[in-house]
Design a protein around this motif. Sequence first.
Motif, PDB file in Angstrom:
ATOM      1  N   HIS A 211       0.431  -1.329   0.422  1.00 40.04           N
ATOM      2  CA  HIS A 211      -0.309  -0.499  -0.292  1.00 40.04           C
ATOM      3  C   HIS A 211       0.596   1.494  -0.163  1.00 40.04           C
ATOM      4  CE1 HIS A 211      -3.777  -1.607   1.029  1.00 40.04           C
ATOM      5  NE2 HIS A 211      -3.556  -2.581   0.079  1.00 40.04           N
ATOM      6  N   PRO A 212       2.105   1.611   0.623  1.00 40.91           N
ATOM      7  CA  PRO A 212       2.245   2.541   0.499  1.00 40.91           C
ATOM      8  C   PRO A 212       3.567   3.000  -0.554  1.00 40.91           C
ATOM      9  CG  PRO A 212       3.275   1.727   2.434  1.00 40.91           C
ATOM     10  CD  PRO A 212       2.329   0.225   1.770  1.00 40.91           C
ATOM     11  N   ALA A 213       3.799   1.864  -1.555  1.00 41.59           N
ATOM     12  CA  ALA A 213       4.174   2.227  -3.159  1.00 41.59           C
ATOM     13  C   ALA A 213       2.647   2.891  -4.168  1.00 41.59           C
ATOM     14  CB  ALA A 213       4.878   0.352  -3.264  1.00 41.59           C
ATOM     15  N   VAL A 214       1.650   2.172  -3.595  1.00 45.52           N
ATOM     16  CA  VAL A 214       0.748   2.482  -4.751  1.00 45.52           C
ATOM     17  C   VAL A 214       0.740   3.636  -4.268  1.00 45.52           C
ATOM     18  CG1 VAL A 214      -1.510   1.774  -4.742  1.00 45.52           C
ATOM     19  CG2 VAL A 214      -0.042   0.198  -4.363  1.00 45.52           C
ATOM     20  N   ILE A 215       0.504   4.452  -2.305  1.00 47.07           N
ATOM     21  CA  ILE A 215      -0.038   5.633  -2.446  1.00 47.07           C
ATOM     22  C   ILE A 215       1.036   6.423  -2.848  1.00 47.07           C
ATOM     23  CG2 ILE A 215      -0.057   7.516  -0.697  1.00 47.07           C
ATOM     24  CD1 ILE A 215      -1.106   4.825   1.002  1.00 47.07           C
ATOM     25  N   THR A 216       2.184   5.781  -3.028  1.00 46.83           N
ATOM     26  CA  THR A 216       3.261   7.070  -3.808  1.00 46.83           C
ATOM     27  C   THR A 216       3.425   7.077  -5.150  1.00 46.83           C
ATOM     28  OG1 THR A 216       5.107   6.094  -2.231  1.00 46.83           O
ATOM     29  CG2 THR A 216       5.746   7.014  -3.723  1.00 46.83           C
ATOM     30  N   ARG A 217       2.838   5.815  -6.350  1.00 43.87           N
ATOM     31  CA  ARG A 217       2.361   6.076  -7.514  1.00 43.87           C
ATOM     32  C   ARG A 217       0.981   7.293  -7.882  1.00 43.87           C
ATOM     33  NH1 ARG A 217       5.737   3.451 -11.307  1.00 43.87           N
ATOM     34  NH2 ARG A 217       7.063   1.691  -9.495  1.00 43.87           N
ATOM     35  N   LEU A 218      -0.301   6.782  -6.439  1.00 46.61           N
ATOM     36  CA  LEU A 218      -1.071   7.740  -6.372  1.00 46.61           C
ATOM     37  C   LEU A 218      -1.171   9.363  -6.680  1.00 46.61           C
ATOM     38  CD1 LEU A 218      -4.096   5.234  -5.332  1.00 46.61           C
ATOM     39  CD2 LEU A 218      -3.571   5.587  -7.934  1.00 46.61           C
ATOM     40  N   LYS A 219       0.351   9.766  -5.555  1.00 44.25           N
ATOM     41  CA  LYS A 219       0.751  10.425  -5.622  1.00 44.25           C
ATOM     42  C   LYS A 219       1.447  10.947  -6.428  1.00 44.25           C
ATOM     43  CE  LYS A 219       0.620  10.415  -0.186  1.00 44.25           C
ATOM     44  NZ  LYS A 219       1.506  11.230   1.538  1.00 44.25           N
ATOM     45  N   LYS A 220       1.628  10.662  -7.405  1.00 52.85           N
ATOM     46  CA  LYS A 220       2.843  11.255  -8.075  1.00 52.85           C
ATOM     47  C   LYS A 220       1.749  11.529  -9.551  1.00 52.85           C
ATOM     48  CE  LYS A 220       6.689   9.164  -9.330  1.00 52.85           C
ATOM     49  NZ  LYS A 220       7.928   7.856  -9.480  1.00 52.85           N
ATOM     50  N   ALA A 221       0.974  10.468  -9.551  1.00 54.07           N
ATOM     51  CA  ALA A 221      -0.295  10.590 -10.529  1.00 54.07           C
ATOM     52  C   ALA A 221      -0.612  11.830 -10.596  1.00 54.07           C
ATOM     53  CB  ALA A 221      -1.188   9.146 -10.306  1.00 54.07           C
ATOM     54  N   ASN A 222      -1.169  11.950  -9.553  1.00 49.11           N
ATOM     55  CA  ASN A 222      -1.599  13.173  -8.569  1.00 49.11           C
ATOM     56  C   ASN A 222      -0.781  14.581  -9.177  1.00 49.11           C
ATOM     57  OD1 ASN A 222      -4.238  14.819  -7.863  1.00 49.11           O
ATOM     58  ND2 ASN A 222      -2.973  15.557  -5.722  1.00 49.11           N
ATOM     59  N   GLY A 223       0.212  14.383  -9.085  1.00 41.24           N
ATOM     60  CA  GLY A 223       1.145  15.464  -9.515  1.00 41.24           C
ATOM     61  C   GLY A 223       1.337  15.796 -10.861  1.00 41.24           C
ATOM     62  N   HIS A 224       1.228  14.929 -11.383  1.00 43.43           N
ATOM     63  CA  HIS A 224       1.225  14.551 -12.710  1.00 43.43           C
ATOM     64  C   HIS A 224       0.346  15.361 -13.898  1.00 43.43           C
ATOM     65  CE1 HIS A 224       4.990  13.075 -14.044  1.00 43.43           C
ATOM     66  NE2 HIS A 224       4.560  11.931 -13.488  1.00 43.43           N
ATOM     67  N   LEU A 225      -1.187  15.317 -12.966  1.00 48.47           N
ATOM     68  CA  LEU A 225      -2.391  15.838 -13.082  1.00 48.47           C
ATOM     69  C   LEU A 225      -2.476  17.039 -13.034  1.00 48.47           C
ATOM     70  CD1 LEU A 225      -4.993  14.835 -14.404  1.00 48.47           C
ATOM     71  CD2 LEU A 225      -5.679  14.252 -12.200  1.00 48.47           C
ATOM     72  N   SER A 226      -1.574  17.597 -12.125  1.00 55.16           N
ATOM     73  CA  SER A 226      -1.706  18.830 -11.714  1.00 55.16           C
ATOM     74  C   SER A 226      -1.526  19.683 -12.856  1.00 55.16           C
ATOM     75  CB  SER A 226      -1.783  19.374 -10.187  1.00 55.16           C
ATOM     76  OG  SER A 226      -2.572  18.856  -9.297  1.00 55.16           O
ATOM     77  N   SER A 227       0.070  19.650 -12.874  1.00 55.05           N
ATOM     78  CA  SER A 227       0.771  20.036 -14.085  1.00 55.05           C
ATOM     79  C   SER A 227      -0.154  19.960 -15.544  1.00 55.05           C
ATOM     80  CB  SER A 227       1.931  19.184 -13.844  1.00 55.05           C
ATOM     81  OG  SER A 227       3.029  19.197 -12.682  1.00 55.05           O
ATOM     82  N   THR A 228      -0.815  18.868 -15.188  1.00 51.32           N
ATOM     83  CA  THR A 228      -1.635  18.713 -16.611  1.00 51.32           C
ATOM     84  C   THR A 228      -2.454  20.256 -16.860  1.00 51.32           C
ATOM     85  OG1 THR A 228      -0.930  16.180 -17.167  1.00 51.32           O
ATOM     86  CG2 THR A 228      -2.153  17.490 -18.434  1.00 51.32           C
ATOM     87  N   ILE A 229      -3.431  20.013 -15.282  1.00 49.52           N
ATOM     88  CA  ILE A 229      -4.150  21.314 -15.467  1.00 49.52           C
ATOM     89  C   ILE A 229      -3.686  22.649 -15.783  1.00 49.52           C
ATOM     90  CG2 ILE A 229      -5.492  22.069 -14.658  1.00 49.52           C
ATOM     91  CD1 ILE A 229      -6.468  19.493 -13.018  1.00 49.52           C
ATOM     92  N   GLU A 230      -2.277  22.758 -15.295  1.00 53.96           N
ATOM     93  CA  GLU A 230      -1.586  23.865 -15.192  1.00 53.96           C
ATOM     94  C   GLU A 230      -1.101  24.273 -16.607  1.00 53.96           C
ATOM     95  OE1 GLU A 230       1.509  24.388 -12.454  1.00 53.96           O
ATOM     96  OE2 GLU A 230       0.188  23.802 -10.828  1.00 53.96           O
ATOM     97  N   MET A 231      -0.481  23.108 -17.417  1.00 54.77           N
ATOM     98  CA  MET A 231      -0.387  23.762 -18.416  1.00 54.77           C
ATOM     99  C   MET A 231      -1.641  23.625 -20.094  1.00 54.77           C
ATOM    100  SD  MET A 231       2.364  20.117 -19.042  1.00 54.77           S
ATOM    101  CE  MET A 231       2.632  19.893 -20.455  1.00 54.77           C
ATOM    102  N   LEU A 232      -2.294  23.598 -19.322  1.00 56.78           N
ATOM    103  CA  LEU A 232      -3.581  23.442 -20.416  1.00 56.78           C
ATOM    104  C   LEU A 232      -3.655  25.400 -20.585  1.00 56.78           C
ATOM    105  CD1 LEU A 232      -6.227  20.121 -20.225  1.00 56.78           C
ATOM    106  CD2 LEU A 232      -4.694  20.849 -21.870  1.00 56.78           C
TER     107      LEU A 232
END
Length: 92
Positions: free
Chosen positions: A10-31
Amino acid sequence: MKKPHIHASHPAVITRLKKANGHLSSTIEMLVEGRTCLDVAQQLQAVENAIHQAKKILIQDHLDHCLEDLLGSVDKDQQNSIEEFKEITRYL
């Protein structure tokens, strides 16, 4: 109340999801900033990859632990079938 269902992965899954969340936030900013479609598409690919890896880790962990706990002791042929099933799911 259900007891928590926590696995070592679960900690590894949480880390991956936090990374995805950061990428998604960056995507929104890029748009919002009007970045190129190529840049946005690359960032969206990073979101997809992070989520895919999180899902893969979670499912593999579930198969490795929960399925075996559920089945308990099985004969040799059944165990071989279970191992083969777990192995082939790594290609999903």
